[in-house]
Motif scaffolding. Structure first.
Motif, mmCIF file in Angstrom:
data_model
loop_
_atom_site.group_PDB
_atom_site.id
_atom_site.type_symbol
_atom_site.label_atom_id
_atom_site.label_comp_id
_atom_site.label_asym_id
_atom_site.label_seq_id
_atom_site.Cartn_x
_atom_site.Cartn_y
_atom_site.Cartn_z
ATOM 1 N N ASP A 15 -64.126 -37.531 0.751
ATOM 2 C CA ASP A 15 -62.877 -36.948 0.894
ATOM 3 C C ASP A 15 -61.630 -37.671 0.635
ATOM 4 O O ASP A 15 -60.601 -37.432 0.046
ATOM 5 N N PHE A 16 -62.123 -39.117 0.770
ATOM 6 C CA PHE A 16 -60.852 -40.076 0.455
ATOM 7 C C PHE A 16 -61.607 -41.171 -0.338
ATOM 8 O O PHE A 16 -62.777 -41.557 -0.374
ATOM 9 N N PHE A 17 -60.658 -41.812 -1.486
ATOM 10 C CA PHE A 17 -61.259 -42.752 -2.232
ATOM 11 C C PHE A 17 -60.236 -44.046 -1.769
ATOM 12 O O PHE A 17 -59.007 -43.919 -2.185
ATOM 13 N N ILE A 18 -60.934 -45.200 -1.452
ATOM 14 C CA ILE A 18 -60.148 -46.471 -1.066
ATOM 15 C C ILE A 18 -60.011 -47.342 -2.352
ATOM 16 O O ILE A 18 -61.043 -47.584 -2.743
ATOM 17 N N MET A 19 -58.807 -47.584 -2.706
ATOM 18 C CA MET A 19 -58.291 -48.546 -3.846
ATOM 19 C C MET A 19 -57.106 -49.292 -3.632
ATOM 20 O O MET A 19 -56.134 -49.071 -4.165
ATOM 21 N N PRO A 20 -57.363 -50.327 -2.626
ATOM 22 C CA PRO A 20 -55.952 -51.044 -2.186
ATOM 23 C C PRO A 20 -55.955 -52.278 -3.091
ATOM 24 O O PRO A 20 -55.510 -53.441 -2.608
ATOM 25 N N SER A 21 -55.714 -51.979 -4.354
ATOM 26 C CA SER A 21 -55.766 -53.359 -5.486
ATOM 27 C C SER A 21 -54.733 -54.248 -5.077
ATOM 28 O O SER A 21 -53.573 -53.837 -5.103
ATOM 29 N N LYS A 22 -55.061 -55.394 -5.563
ATOM 30 C CA LYS A 22 -54.068 -56.464 -5.466
ATOM 31 C C LYS A 22 -53.105 -56.357 -6.721
ATOM 32 O O LYS A 22 -51.984 -56.201 -6.585
ATOM 33 N N PHE A 23 -53.929 -55.870 -7.766
ATOM 34 C CA PHE A 23 -53.127 -55.551 -9.088
ATOM 35 C C PHE A 23 -54.279 -54.542 -9.780
ATOM 36 O O PHE A 23 -55.496 -54.560 -9.520
ATOM 37 N N GLU A 24 -53.518 -53.770 -10.749
ATOM 38 C CA GLU A 24 -54.309 -52.524 -11.170
ATOM 39 C C GLU A 24 -53.919 -52.483 -12.387
ATOM 40 O O GLU A 24 -52.769 -51.635 -12.433
ATOM 41 N N PRO A 25 -54.493 -52.724 -13.661
ATOM 42 C CA PRO A 25 -53.650 -52.058 -14.767
ATOM 43 C C PRO A 25 -53.447 -50.868 -15.198
ATOM 44 O O PRO A 25 -52.549 -50.393 -15.148
ATOM 45 N N CYS A 26 -54.479 -50.088 -14.818
ATOM 46 C CA CYS A 26 -54.466 -48.650 -14.878
ATOM 47 C C CYS A 26 -55.301 -48.163 -13.514
ATOM 48 O O CYS A 26 -54.752 -47.550 -12.735
ATOM 49 N N GLY A 27 -56.447 -48.561 -13.793
ATOM 50 C CA GLY A 27 -57.568 -47.816 -12.780
ATOM 51 C C GLY A 27 -57.994 -46.645 -13.225
ATOM 52 O O GLY A 27 -57.104 -45.821 -13.536
ATOM 53 N N LEU A 28 -59.328 -46.423 -13.400
ATOM 54 C CA LEU A 28 -59.715 -45.087 -13.774
ATOM 55 C C LEU A 28 -60.196 -44.649 -12.666
ATOM 56 O O LEU A 28 -60.370 -43.206 -12.512
ATOM 57 N N SER A 29 -60.707 -45.308 -11.672
ATOM 58 C CA SER A 29 -61.558 -44.741 -10.472
ATOM 59 C C SER A 29 -60.743 -43.456 -9.665
ATOM 60 O O SER A 29 -61.181 -42.636 -9.363
ATOM 61 N N GLN A 30 -59.392 -43.999 -9.435
ATOM 62 C CA GLN A 30 -58.576 -42.860 -8.733
ATOM 63 C C GLN A 30 -58.400 -41.742 -9.528
ATOM 64 O O GLN A 30 -58.345 -40.523 -8.767
#
Ligand code: ADP
Length: 470
Positions: free
Chosen positions: A364-379
């Motif tokens: 239901d939810f996807f956790i991605m609390p990145s410190k930095f994230e150039p783009c991110g595809l997972s989200q």
């Protein structure tokens, strides 16, 4: 006609460790759909590339590549996949190993690869207008190209997918590996070391990175990993273009890996949840909200925050699943929580494409609390599978996830600003609250269902950039 050669160290479907591979496996198709553009890709021929792909490759030729005082052999192979021509550089000494990175001589391996790309150009039967290199592993192709001019007039683009990994080497590497005049040392040097990413940023005609926010962030010391002064100098040539995903491939209505295919049906989606609850020995109940993280288990991805508040969060009626490999400390601590709460938490320490897709579908939810994230595809993949992202507002996460506003009904996810574990916890708790109130959850889901992240718009931006250059 514009002919573009992509140089990169990984690309789907051949070989993948992260988002770079997804981009190299999908942006060329999107660009080839544009008028007057042909993109081809050149990759190392790793041991781990599946035999079924190797069988379809044809050998073009072999040639020698100077690496310091040695001459190393290179086999050049070619294969077409999904309308794109791929070339492969074969050398068993450098690439006949398990895995793709993490060797003591990675620097030398990618100096070799970069030089081999330049030496391969006369044999490619492809009149290259632009060499487009990606990340540090291919960074020296840009420097070599500028210095050696293998094809007069050929321009270069360099894309930063993650500025944290720069390809540092000792200064001796210059004499030991490079075979270029001493006058070129300053262009490759950064803080008395050889730095492949610096070399590319210094030499490229144009520089891009994978989101507009990250393009601004890396000009600041907090995000620039020491290269911010150079990026500020090159600022007029730096642009951020958000990544897309291959929406034919990441498609829950056709994905063969998932238990129940669906477009927007939450009922079907729950079938995927129950399937996975059974597989992972979690409590079987379609109504328990499932939170997942699918990622390299490294500091960048914000796992210190999750680790810090997991105990508290697991007191709620929730399930949490972590899929990934990486730092030993994270692997251990997430495994500890699954042993402590076997019905609520599962940790799977492997890289598995099928399982990743099953988790995107089940969650239901996807956790991605990145410190930095150039783009991110997972989200973006999560949104494709109608799983709601919970992200920190940084880089591409900020550019792709709009926080849900229960007053206006806008937004397709949840986000928080500061790199703080309790901000993550409050945000996860808030998501839980929204989940429990259908009148608020429904509009959020409607926004999630409308989110689109194909390559169409970004391919146009790249195309415009190429036009400017040629
Ligand atoms: P990064 O490139 O920094 O690792 P991205 O979010 O851009 O992060 O891309 C990560 C990609 O790798 C996604 O396609 C994600 O699904 C995939 N991935 C990450 N970890 C795993 C894993 N353990 N198993 C399968 N796929 C994974």
């Amino acid at each position: 006609m514009k002919n573009i050669l992509f140089a990169a160290s990984e690309g789907t479907p051949f070989i993948k460790t992260g988002g770079l591979a997804d981009v190299i496996g999908s942006l060329p198709q999107a660009l080839n759909n544009q008028k007057d553009t042909e993109v081809r890709v050149i990759l190392p021929l790793y041991e781990n590339i599946d035999h079924s792909f190797k069988e379809k490759m044809t050998k073009i030729t072999s040639f020698e590549v100077p690496v310091g005082w040695r001459l190393q052999e290179a086999g050049l192979y070619k294969s077409d996949y999904d309308g794109v021509t791929y070339y492969f550089i074969e050398n068993d000494f450098y690439f006949g190993r398990q895995g793709i990175y993490g060797y003591f001589d990675d620097g030398e391996r990618f100096v070799y690869y970069s030089r081999a790309v330049i030496e391969a150009m006369p044999y490619l039967d492809f009149d290259i207008d632009i060499l487009h290199a990606h990340d540090w592993q291919a960074g020296l192709t840009v420097a070599f190209s500028n210095i050696m001019q293998p094809k007069p007039g050929m321009k270069t683009v360099f894309t930063i997918h993650n500025i944290q990994y720069q390809g540092w080497m000792t200064p001796q590497a210059f004499n030991d590996l490079m075979n270029i005049g001493a006058e070129h040392y300053p262009g490759l040097e950064w803080h008395d070391m050889i730095n492949s990413m610096k070399a590319a940023i210094f030499h490229a005609d144009k520089i891009t990175t994978v989101s507009p926010s990250y393009a601004e962030e890396i000009k600041q010391p907090y995000y620039g990993e020491g290269l911010d002064p150079l990026l500020n100098e090159r600022s007029p040539d730096l642009m951020g273009v958000i990544n897309g995903i291959n929406t034919d491939d990441y498609n829950p209505s056709t994905d063969p890996h998932i238990a129940a295919q669906y477009t927007t049906s939450r009922v079907k989606k729950k079938e995927n949840k129950v399937f996975l609850q059974r597989e992972l020995c979690l409590e079987e109940n379609p109504d328990i909200p499932m939170y997942v993280a699918i990622s390299r288990l490294v500091e960048q991805k914000g796992f210190h925050l999750l680790e810090r508040v997991l105990e508290e969060f697991l007191q709620e009626n929730v399930q949490v699943v972590v899929l990934g490999t990486g730092d030993y400390a994270f692997e251990q601590s997430f495994s500890y929580f699954s042993t402590r709460y076997p019905e609520k938490m599962a940790t799977i320490l492997k890289f598995s494409e099928p399982l990743a897709r099953q988790l995107y579908a089940a969650s239901d939810f996807f956790i991605m609390p990145s410190k930095f994230e150039p783009c991110g595809l997972s989200q973006l993949i999560a949104l494709q599978y109608k799983s709601i992202p919970i992200v920190r507002e940084t880089g591409g996460l900020k550019d792709t996830v709009e926080p849900y506003n229960e007053i206006t009904g806008e937004g397709n996810g949840f986000s928080f600003a500061n790199y703080n574990a309790h901000e993550l916890l409050y945000t996860m708790r808030y998501s839980l609250l929204i989940y429990s109130r259908p009148e608020l959850f429904k509009p959020l889901i409607a926004n999630v269902n409308r989110s689109k992240f194909s390559w169409k718009d970004s391919a146009k931006l790249y195309s415009g950039l190429y036009d400017e250059l040629v």
